[in-house]
Design a protein around this motif. Structure first.
Motif, short mmCIF file in Angstrom:
data_model
loop_
_atom_site.label_atom_id
_atom_site.label_comp_id
_atom_site.label_asym_id
_atom_site.label_seq_id
_atom_site.Cartn_x
_atom_site.Cartn_y
_atom_site.Cartn_z
N LEU A 1 37.36 -75.04 -22.07
CA LEU A 1 38.01 -74.40 -20.93
C LEU A 1 37.83 -74.38 -19.42
O LEU A 1 36.45 -74.91 -19.18
CB LEU A 1 36.72 -72.65 -20.95
N LEU A 2 38.72 -74.19 -18.64
CA LEU A 2 38.66 -74.34 -17.13
C LEU A 2 37.70 -73.12 -17.27
O LEU A 2 38.41 -71.31 -16.74
CB LEU A 2 39.31 -74.50 -16.32
N ALA B 1 37.94 -67.96 -19.54
CA ALA B 1 38.74 -69.15 -18.85
C ALA B 1 39.67 -68.28 -17.53
O ALA B 1 40.64 -67.66 -18.57
CB ALA B 1 39.14 -70.59 -20.00
N VAL B 2 39.85 -69.31 -16.96
CA VAL B 2 41.09 -69.43 -15.72
C VAL B 2 41.83 -69.43 -17.14
O VAL B 2 43.46 -69.63 -17.23
CB VAL B 2 40.46 -69.84 -14.55
N LYS B 3 41.79 -70.76 -17.43
CA LYS B 3 42.85 -71.59 -18.21
C LYS B 3 42.20 -72.78 -20.03
O LYS B 3 41.12 -72.81 -19.17
CB LYS B 3 43.73 -72.87 -17.18
N VAL B 4 43.19 -72.37 -20.38
CA VAL B 4 43.11 -73.54 -21.61
C VAL B 4 43.69 -74.57 -21.24
O VAL B 4 44.39 -74.95 -21.30
CB VAL B 4 43.03 -72.75 -23.45
N LEU B 5 42.00 -75.89 -21.39
CA LEU B 5 42.88 -76.95 -21.28
C LEU B 5 42.84 -77.42 -22.50
O LEU B 5 43.75 -78.21 -22.24
CB LEU B 5 41.38 -77.85 -20.61
N ASP B 6 42.30 -77.41 -23.26
CA ASP B 6 42.36 -78.01 -24.66
C ASP B 6 41.89 -77.35 -26.02
O ASP B 6 41.36 -76.30 -25.77
CB ASP B 6 41.92 -80.01 -24.61
N GLU B 7 42.48 -77.32 -26.83
CA GLU B 7 42.14 -76.79 -28.17
C GLU B 7 42.71 -77.07 -29.45
O GLU B 7 43.56 -77.32 -29.26
CB GLU B 7 42.77 -75.39 -28.29
N VAL C 1 36.37 -74.21 -11.60
CA VAL C 1 37.39 -75.01 -11.46
C VAL C 1 37.24 -76.11 -9.83
O VAL C 1 35.76 -74.88 -8.90
CB VAL C 1 37.97 -73.75 -10.12
N ARG D 1 38.62 -67.66 -25.14
CA ARG D 1 39.59 -67.87 -24.19
C ARG D 1 40.02 -66.85 -24.05
O ARG D 1 40.11 -67.18 -22.42
CB ARG D 1 40.99 -68.29 -25.52
N GLU E 1 36.18 -70.58 -13.68
CA GLU E 1 34.56 -69.95 -12.56
C GLU E 1 33.77 -70.53 -11.93
O GLU E 1 33.62 -71.70 -10.80
CB GLU E 1 35.54 -68.72 -11.43
#
Length: 318
Positions: free
Chosen positions: A93-94, A157-163, A244, A154, A96
Motif C-alpha cells: 500500500l502507498l 491506501a492512496v494507491k494499491v501498488l501490488d496484491e 508518498v 485497500r 500518506e
C-alpha cells in the motif's frame, strides 16, 4: 505358546495396517496373512464380541485385515466433509502517513478478530535529505474474514501498488491423516488387550515396544492434523506500507557562455593593475619614512659617528 501366536499375528496385522494407511501394498500374498489372522481370532474366547466401529475388519475381496469399519461419529463426519483451505495474501500500500496507516490497520485487525504475527519498521533517506518511514506487518485473520480484511486494507491506501492472494485445499490431506490415526488407534487398542495375557517379561517388553511405536506415530499424525486445523482456521496476510514521497524538482544546469575577445575590458583590467601597483609602491614608501626611518635612523647615525671617530683617531701619526 498361544500368546506367542497372538503377538506374531498382531505384529503382522500392524505392519499391514501401516502399509495400507501410507498408501502402500503389502509385500506378502493374501494367503500368507490369512493364517495369522485366523489364529488371532481363533484364540479369542467363545463369548468374544465382534470388532467395534473403527476397528480393523477383514476385507471381503482379499481376506486381509485392511478394511476399517465406518465410524458413526457425526461430528467427525461433518468436519471431514468440510473444505479446509489455507489462504495467504500479500498487499503493498502507498499511504500518506505510515503511522496513521499502521494505527488504522491495527483497528481493522481487531474488528476482524485477528491478531498481529510480526511487524517491522524502518527508515530510508530520500533525495530531499529527509528520512521516510516504511513498515511491514504480518497478520492472522479468521478464514471467513480474509476477503473482507483485504478490502478494508485497500481503503487505507492512496494507491494499491501490488496484491497477491493464494489458497491451498488440504481437505484430502486432513482426511488421509484422520484415516491413518483411526487405523493406528484400532491397532493400539488390540495390542493393549494382549498386554494382560503376556506370560513372560520378554513378551511384555515386545508388546510395550510395539505399543510405544504406534502411540508415537499417532501423536505425530495428530500434530499434523492440529497444524492443518490451525492454518486453515486463520489466514495470513502480509501488509507493506510505503509513504508518498515528494517530487524532487531538478535545477537546470546553466549553459556556459562562450568567451568573446573584448579589448576594452582588457585595457580596463591593465589600467587597474597599474593603478594597484603604484598604490602599493606609495604605500610601501609611506611605511618606510613613517615607521622604519624614525626607528632605525638614530641607531644607524650613532653607529656611523662612532665608526668615523675611531677611524680618525687611528689615522693620526704617532
Amino acid at each position: 505358546m498361544k500368546t506367542r501366536f497372538k503377538v506374531t499375528a498382531l505384529i503382522a496385522l500392524w505392519g499391514l495396517m501401516v502399509l495400507n494407511a501410507c498408501g502402500g501394498s503389502p509385500a506378502i500374498a493374501p494367503a500368507a496373512t490369512e493364517a495369522p489372522m485366523m489364529e488371532l481370532y481363533a484364540e479369542q474366547p467363545a463369548g468374544a464380541e465382534a470388532p467395534m466401529e473403527g476397528e480393523v475388519a477383514k476385507d471381503a475381496s482379499t481376506g486381509s485385515g485392511t478394511g476399517v469399519l465406518p465410524n458413526v461419529d457425526s461430528a467427525n463426519a461433518d468436519f471431514s466433509a468440510s473444505h479446509m483451505i489455507i489462504k495467504n495474501g500479500e498487499i503493498k500500500l502507498l499511504v500518506e502517513d505510515t503511522d496513521i496507516a499502521i494505527d488504522r490497520a491495527t483497528q481493522v485487525i481487531g474488528d476482524m478478530g485477528g491478531y498481529i504475527i510480526s511487524s517491522r519498521v524502518w527508515y530510508q533517506p530520500y533525495a530531499d535529505g529527509e528520512n521516510y518511514k516504511y513498515a511491514t506487518i504480518t497478520i492472522g485473520v479468521p478464514v471467513d474474514q480474509f476477503e473482507r480484511a483485504l478490502s478494508r486494507l485497500r481503503g487505507l491506501a492512496v494507491k494499491v501498488l501490488d496484491e497477491t492472494a493464494s489458497g491451498e485445499d488440504v481437505t484430502n490431506q486432513f482426511v488421509d491423516l484422520q484415516s491413518q490415526v483411526t487405523n493406528l488407534e484400532a491397532t493400539r487398542d488390540r495390542i493393549k488387550s494382549f498386554l494382560d495375557d503376556a506370560k513372560t517379561v520378554d513378551e511384555a517388553l515386545r508388546i510395550n515396544q510395539e505399543l510405544s511405536n504406534i502411540e508415537a506415530q499417532i501423536e505425530q499424525l495428530k500434530g499434523q492434523m492440529n497444524y492443518l486445523e490451525d492454518r486453515s482456521a486463520y489466514s495470513t496476510i502480509t501488509v507493506n506500507f510505503e509513504p508518498v514521497l515528494p517530487e524532487v524538482v531538478e535545477t537546470p544546469t546553466p549553459t556556459p557562455t562562450p568567451n568573446v575577445w573584448q579589448p576594452g575590458e582588457t585595457f580596463k583590467d591593465a589600467k587597474k593593475a597599474v593603478t594597484f601597483a603604484y598604490q602599493g609602491i606609495i604605500d610601501f614608501l609611506i611605511w618606510v619614512f613613517v615607521v622604519f626611518v624614525p626607528i632605525f635612523a638614530p641607531p644607524v647615525l650613532i653607529i656611523w659617528a662612532l665608526i668615523k671617530f675611531f677611524t680618525r683617531k687611528w689615522k693620526k701619526p704617532q
